[in-house]
Write a protein that holds these residues in place. Structure first.
Motif, PDB file in Angstrom:
ATOM      1  N   ASN A 361       0.809  -1.229   0.000  1.00 52.23           N
ATOM      2  CA  ASN A 361       0.000   0.000   0.000  1.00 52.23           C
ATOM      3  C   ASN A 361       0.840   1.276   0.000  1.00 52.23           C
ATOM      4  O   ASN A 361       0.597   2.203   0.759  1.00 52.23           O
ATOM      5  CB  ASN A 361      -0.969   0.003   1.185  1.00 52.23           C
ATOM      6  CG  ASN A 361      -0.268  -0.136   2.536  1.00 52.23           C
ATOM      7  OD1 ASN A 361       0.691  -0.887   2.668  1.00 52.23           O
ATOM      8  ND2 ASN A 361      -0.752   0.571   3.539  1.00 52.23           N
ATOM      9  N   HIS A 394      -4.660   6.913  -0.052  1.00 52.74           N
ATOM     10  CA  HIS A 394      -4.873   5.583  -0.621  1.00 52.74           C
ATOM     11  C   HIS A 394      -5.867   5.571  -1.783  1.00 52.74           C
ATOM     12  O   HIS A 394      -6.155   4.505  -2.348  1.00 52.74           O
ATOM     13  CB  HIS A 394      -5.380   4.612   0.466  1.00 52.74           C
ATOM     14  CG  HIS A 394      -4.295   4.122   1.392  1.00 52.74           C
ATOM     15  ND1 HIS A 394      -3.781   4.894   2.400  1.00 52.74           N
ATOM     16  CD2 HIS A 394      -3.645   2.935   1.454  1.00 52.74           C
ATOM     17  CE1 HIS A 394      -2.853   4.207   3.061  1.00 52.74           C
ATOM     18  NE2 HIS A 394      -2.755   3.024   2.511  1.00 52.74           N
ATOM     19  N   LEU A 397      -4.794   3.958  -5.142  1.00 47.31           N
ATOM     20  CA  LEU A 397      -4.725   2.503  -5.061  1.00 47.31           C
ATOM     21  C   LEU A 397      -6.121   1.888  -5.082  1.00 47.31           C
ATOM     22  O   LEU A 397      -6.359   0.868  -5.745  1.00 47.31           O
ATOM     23  CB  LEU A 397      -3.972   2.099  -3.777  1.00 47.31           C
ATOM     24  CG  LEU A 397      -3.615   0.630  -3.607  1.00 47.31           C
ATOM     25  CD1 LEU A 397      -2.922   0.065  -4.834  1.00 47.31           C
ATOM     26  CD2 LEU A 397      -2.730   0.449  -2.373  1.00 47.31           C
ATOM     27  N   TYR A 401      -7.716  -0.932  -7.685  1.00 48.70           N
ATOM     28  CA  TYR A 401      -8.468  -2.136  -7.276  1.00 48.70           C
ATOM     29  C   TYR A 401      -9.828  -2.186  -7.977  1.00 48.70           C
ATOM     30  O   TYR A 401     -10.239  -3.237  -8.493  1.00 48.70           O
ATOM     31  CB  TYR A 401      -8.689  -2.149  -5.759  1.00 48.70           C
ATOM     32  CG  TYR A 401      -7.459  -2.381  -4.903  1.00 48.70           C
ATOM     33  CD1 TYR A 401      -6.190  -2.585  -5.453  1.00 48.70           C
ATOM     34  CD2 TYR A 401      -7.564  -2.391  -3.521  1.00 48.70           C
ATOM     35  CE1 TYR A 401      -5.079  -2.784  -4.661  1.00 48.70           C
ATOM     36  CE2 TYR A 401      -6.457  -2.603  -2.705  1.00 48.70           C
ATOM     37  CZ  TYR A 401      -5.220  -2.792  -3.279  1.00 48.70           C
ATOM     38  OH  TYR A 401      -4.131  -2.997  -2.470  1.00 48.70           O
ATOM     39  N   ILE A 415      -4.517  -9.362  -2.307  1.00 44.09           N
ATOM     40  CA  ILE A 415      -3.281  -8.640  -2.000  1.00 44.09           C
ATOM     41  C   ILE A 415      -2.379  -9.612  -1.251  1.00 44.09           C
ATOM     42  O   ILE A 415      -2.606  -9.921  -0.081  1.00 44.09           O
ATOM     43  CB  ILE A 415      -3.555  -7.376  -1.152  1.00 44.09           C
ATOM     44  CG1 ILE A 415      -4.675  -6.546  -1.795  1.00 44.09           C
ATOM     45  CG2 ILE A 415      -2.270  -6.579  -0.978  1.00 44.09           C
ATOM     46  CD1 ILE A 415      -4.463  -6.199  -3.258  1.00 44.09           C
ATOM     47  N   VAL A 419       1.438  -5.693   3.878  1.00 43.31           N
ATOM     48  CA  VAL A 419       0.772  -4.395   4.042  1.00 43.31           C
ATOM     49  C   VAL A 419       1.432  -3.635   5.201  1.00 43.31           C
ATOM     50  O   VAL A 419       1.700  -4.215   6.252  1.00 43.31           O
ATOM     51  CB  VAL A 419      -0.735  -4.596   4.329  1.00 43.31           C
ATOM     52  CG1 VAL A 419      -1.399  -3.284   4.691  1.00 43.31           C
ATOM     53  CG2 VAL A 419      -1.421  -5.232   3.130  1.00 43.31           C
ATOM     54  N   LEU A 424      -1.758   2.612   7.555  1.00 45.26           N
ATOM     55  CA  LEU A 424      -3.216   2.541   7.722  1.00 45.26           C
ATOM     56  C   LEU A 424      -3.670   3.204   9.021  1.00 45.26           C
ATOM     57  O   LEU A 424      -4.829   3.617   9.142  1.00 45.26           O
ATOM     58  CB  LEU A 424      -3.683   1.086   7.696  1.00 45.26           C
ATOM     59  CG  LEU A 424      -3.366   0.309   6.413  1.00 45.26           C
ATOM     60  CD1 LEU A 424      -3.922  -1.099   6.483  1.00 45.26           C
ATOM     61  CD2 LEU A 424      -3.921   1.034   5.187  1.00 45.26           C
ATOM     62  N   THR A 437      -7.978   6.333   3.780  1.00 50.45           N
ATOM     63  CA  THR A 437      -7.278   5.269   4.492  1.00 50.45           C
ATOM     64  C   THR A 437      -8.279   4.320   5.154  1.00 50.45           C
ATOM     65  O   THR A 437      -8.116   3.094   5.116  1.00 50.45           O
ATOM     66  CB  THR A 437      -6.330   5.860   5.557  1.00 50.45           C
ATOM     67  OG1 THR A 437      -5.414   6.739   4.901  1.00 50.45           O
ATOM     68  CG2 THR A 437      -5.551   4.772   6.271  1.00 50.45           C
ATOM     69  N   TYR A 440      -9.840   2.287   2.411  1.00 49.90           N
ATOM     70  CA  TYR A 440      -8.894   1.282   1.921  1.00 49.90           C
ATOM     71  C   TYR A 440      -8.800   0.113   2.893  1.00 49.90           C
ATOM     72  O   TYR A 440      -8.808  -1.048   2.480  1.00 49.90           O
ATOM     73  CB  TYR A 440      -7.509   1.902   1.718  1.00 49.90           C
ATOM     74  CG  TYR A 440      -6.482   0.865   1.312  1.00 49.90           C
ATOM     75  CD1 TYR A 440      -6.354   0.476  -0.015  1.00 49.90           C
ATOM     76  CD2 TYR A 440      -5.684   0.231   2.265  1.00 49.90           C
ATOM     77  CE1 TYR A 440      -5.445  -0.504  -0.394  1.00 49.90           C
ATOM     78  CE2 TYR A 440      -4.776  -0.750   1.896  1.00 49.90           C
ATOM     79  CZ  TYR A 440      -4.655  -1.112   0.573  1.00 49.90           C
ATOM     80  OH  TYR A 440      -3.769  -2.094   0.206  1.00 49.90           O
ATOM     81  N   THR A 441      -8.701   0.421   4.177  1.00 48.55           N
ATOM     82  CA  THR A 441      -8.559  -0.641   5.191  1.00 48.55           C
ATOM     83  C   THR A 441      -9.748  -1.584   5.143  1.00 48.55           C
ATOM     84  O   THR A 441      -9.585  -2.815   5.157  1.00 48.55           O
ATOM     85  CB  THR A 441      -8.418  -0.023   6.590  1.00 48.55           C
ATOM     86  OG1 THR A 441      -7.310   0.888   6.595  1.00 48.55           O
ATOM     87  CG2 THR A 441      -8.186  -1.100   7.642  1.00 48.55           C
ATOM     88  N   LEU A 444      -9.700  -3.566   1.746  1.00 53.16           N
ATOM     89  CA  LEU A 444      -8.627  -4.562   1.784  1.00 53.16           C
ATOM     90  C   LEU A 444      -9.078  -5.797   2.548  1.00 53.16           C
ATOM     91  O   LEU A 444      -8.971  -6.929   2.056  1.00 53.16           O
ATOM     92  CB  LEU A 444      -7.389  -3.953   2.458  1.00 53.16           C
ATOM     93  CG  LEU A 444      -6.272  -4.929   2.825  1.00 53.16           C
ATOM     94  CD1 LEU A 444      -5.525  -5.363   1.568  1.00 53.16           C
ATOM     95  CD2 LEU A 444      -5.307  -4.296   3.830  1.00 53.16           C
TER      96      LEU A 444
END
Length: 603
Positions: A361, A394, A397, A401, A415, A419, A424, A437, A440-441, A444
């Motif tokens: 990340n 993030h 990214l 995705y 992934i 990481v 994060l 963030t 993203y967390t 993910l």
């Protein structure tokens, strides 16, 4: 499914050269790995880069160095030079365990045969070529040579060795990622110009070098042999100059010669990185391996690399030393083009094993004010804390995705790369970045974990973690709480898989005993563990060998003997009945009866 002809790979034999209608080669590359025509394999990348420059290039993978040397003679002499790519892994890490025991397999070899590459291919291949073709230049590249470009400690021979240029007799060494220097090298060779000012190369000068104003002159090889503190002091300069936009030239005398290390190129642009990844790779092993399995290829064949570089600066890691700390990211178009190519592979079932990079990340992350980065020489952008100039957004990214998952033929993208949970957890001053963030967390954990998510706390002792340049262990605890909560909310039963290291410089038995107690309390029975292996050109290796931290020159303890290392390692496996007696005895010996009670209950 796309059909390939033999001529779609770079040639590896005289017959394949003739199939292309060539009667001469410009460059011949010797590789310590099997030839997999894929952007994750260094020899393939350099071969394709040279091919794109209009050169006639061949690859001889894993030549036999023990017979009559026919592999080194079969394609004759190249017009320009021989190139040596010793392999994607350091040859000695590849061949030996942390306890210097011979490994039983080699992941970069067909059917994992362990006997297809010598120790130190950079040295062995060069010496053979110099005997057969003394007048043809030999150029070294790859991680093995890159990390040995100056005086370094060699764990496997337990001695300090000079630059690999001295031991091998090679004419030139390209360190780091080699696309730009190899192209400039060829251009200058074609014009008959001097090669000594090419960035990102190292060479031996037999003539006295007069230092320029900005040059850094290291302690000589001979001084390092006599004084470990001088060896440690050298390393700080080597690391800092590897991680600067505008670096200095480095000079080091060895005997009557001088090793000259020119400053690196600035980081590649997006277009330059795209060019490297967009070359016409088949993404397949050479047809001569038909029916044989290459484990390293199986691991990455359904994965896509999004960026290069890592600004973590971990003390034991060589990624930033080789790829640089500045992140260079590919364009969305280039990434999607490669994903589409993966979907056309014959046995692709719709699942990408990894959309990642050295750290999963860090895509598109860099300094907001680049002028500050140009003046910075910190080896890490996130230790001891996240740099306030670092943009940790993030969103780019997440966009990748979403775009990948929307492609036809993609059922799920995972992934698989590690990481950085400290990114994060970081709270930026920008609310939009913090929101990205959090998004993203959740995405993910909810959509991109294949049952297990790999993270690397590495230790539980904050003192040891500081030497490692890793965040405090409390951050792992925070991330685990988030991971568990999102799993509950999403109705998932996924595992968090932490990686830990024993016997790292600064780590004592007591630290490992406390690691066992803390991880037990968190309900972990550790699987992903390793002993620290000293590899050339890392802060940790220099501290381990010299006994001094290269930045402070303060003494640092390291477990070195087999007994000391085993005593540390056993604490990973406190839960195994066969380890219990030894652990209890060891805790009594170091006066920590309290930890016996915490591990095994009051007796």
């Amino acid at each position: 499914m796309k059909e390939y002809r033999l001529t779609d790979w770079l040639p590896t034999t005289k017959k394949e050269v003739e199939l292309r209608g060539w009667n001469e080669l410009d460059v011949i590359l010797f590789s310590g790995d099997a030839y997999v025509d894929h952007p994750s394999f260094g020899a393939a990348v350099i071969g394709r880069i040279l091919e794109a420059e209009g050169l006639r290039v061949a690859i001889i993978p894993q030549p036999n160095w023990r017979d009559d040397l026919r592999d080194f003679k079969k394609l004759g002499r190249p017009r320009l030079f021989f190139g040596i790519s010793p392999g994607c892994m350091d040859s000695m890490v590849n061949k030996y365990t942390a306890n210097r025991r011979l490994r039983s397999d080699d992941a970069y070899t067909p059917d994992a045969r362990p006997d297809m590459r010598p120790e130190y291919p950079s040295i062995v291949y060069t010496q053979i070529l110099k005997k057969i073709y003394p007048d043809v230049p030999v150029v070294l590249g790859g991680i093995e040579a890159s990390m040995r470009r100056l005086t370094h400690y060699d764990y496997w021979q337990d001695c300090v060795r000079p630059s690999v240029l001295v031991d091998s007799g090679a004419d030139l060494l390209i360190y780091g990622m080699g696309e730009k220097p190899i192209v400039e090298l060829v251009q200058k060779m074609e014009k008959g110009e001097s090669l000594s000012d090419i960035p990102q190369i190292a060479y031996l000068s037999r003539e006295a070098i007069t230092p320029k104003e900005d040059d850094i002159t290291l302690f000589s090889h001979e001084e390092c042999l006599k004084d470990k503190k001088k060896e440690a002091a050298n390393f700080r300069h080597i690391e800092e100059e590897s991680n600067k936009y505008a670096a200095s030239r480095i000079l080091q005398t060895v005997g009557k010669q001088t090793v000259v290390v020119n400053p690196p190129y600035p980081p590649l642009t997006e277009a330059e990185l795209d060019h490297s990844f967009d070359l016409p790779y088949t993404r397949l092993p050479h047809p001569k391996y038909k029916g044989k399995r290459i484990p390293a290829y199986d691991m990455i064949k359904f994965s896509v690399n999004l960026h290069r570089g890592c600004f973590g600066g971990c003390a034991f890691c060589t990624i930033s030393a080789h790829q640089g700390k500045f992140i260079v990211s590919r364009s969305k178009e280039s990434i999607l083009k490669e994903v589409k190519a993966v979907t056309e592979l014959p046995d692709f079932k719709g699942y990408l094993s990894d959309l990642g990079g050295p750290s999963a990340n860090m895509y598109r992350m860099k300094g907001r004010d680049e002028s500050l980065c140009r003046r910075c020489k910190r080896p890490s952008c996130i230790h001891p804390k996240v740099c306030p100039n670092l943009n940790t957004d993030h969103r780019p990214l997440l966009d990748i995705y979403h775009a990948v998952d929307a492609l036809p033929g993609i059922k799920k993208s995972f992934i698989g790369s590690g990481v950085r949970y400290d990114l994060l957890l970081h709270q930026s001053k920008d609310p939009a970045t913090n929101k990205s963030t959090q998004e993203y967390t959740r995405e993910l954990i909810a959509r991109h974990v294949s049952g297990r998510l790999k993270v690397a706390p590495e230790h539980t002792s904050d003192r040891v973690l500081s030497i490692m340049r890793k965040p405090p262990f409390s951050q792992f605890g925070e991330f685990k709480q988030i991971f568990d909560r999102i799993n509950r909310e999403e109705g998932l039963r996924q595992q968090l898989i932490p990686y830990f290291i024993s016997s790292h410089p600064g780590c004592k038995e007591e630290d490992m005993a406390e690691l066992a107690v803390i991880t037990k309390r968190m309900d972990f029975q550790l699987e992903q563990v390793q002993d620290f292996t000293p590899t050339p050109m890392t802060v940790a290796t220099e501290a381990w060998y010299t006994g001094f931290h290269p930045y402070t020159l303060e003494p640092v303890f390291s477990a070195k003997t087999p007994r000391e290392k085993l005593a540390q390692r056993q604490f990973f496996f406190w839960y195994k009945p066969e380890e219990r007696k030894n652990i209890i005895n060891e805790l009594r010996r170091i006066g920590r009866q309290d930890l016996i009670d915490k591990l095994y209950g009051k007796r």
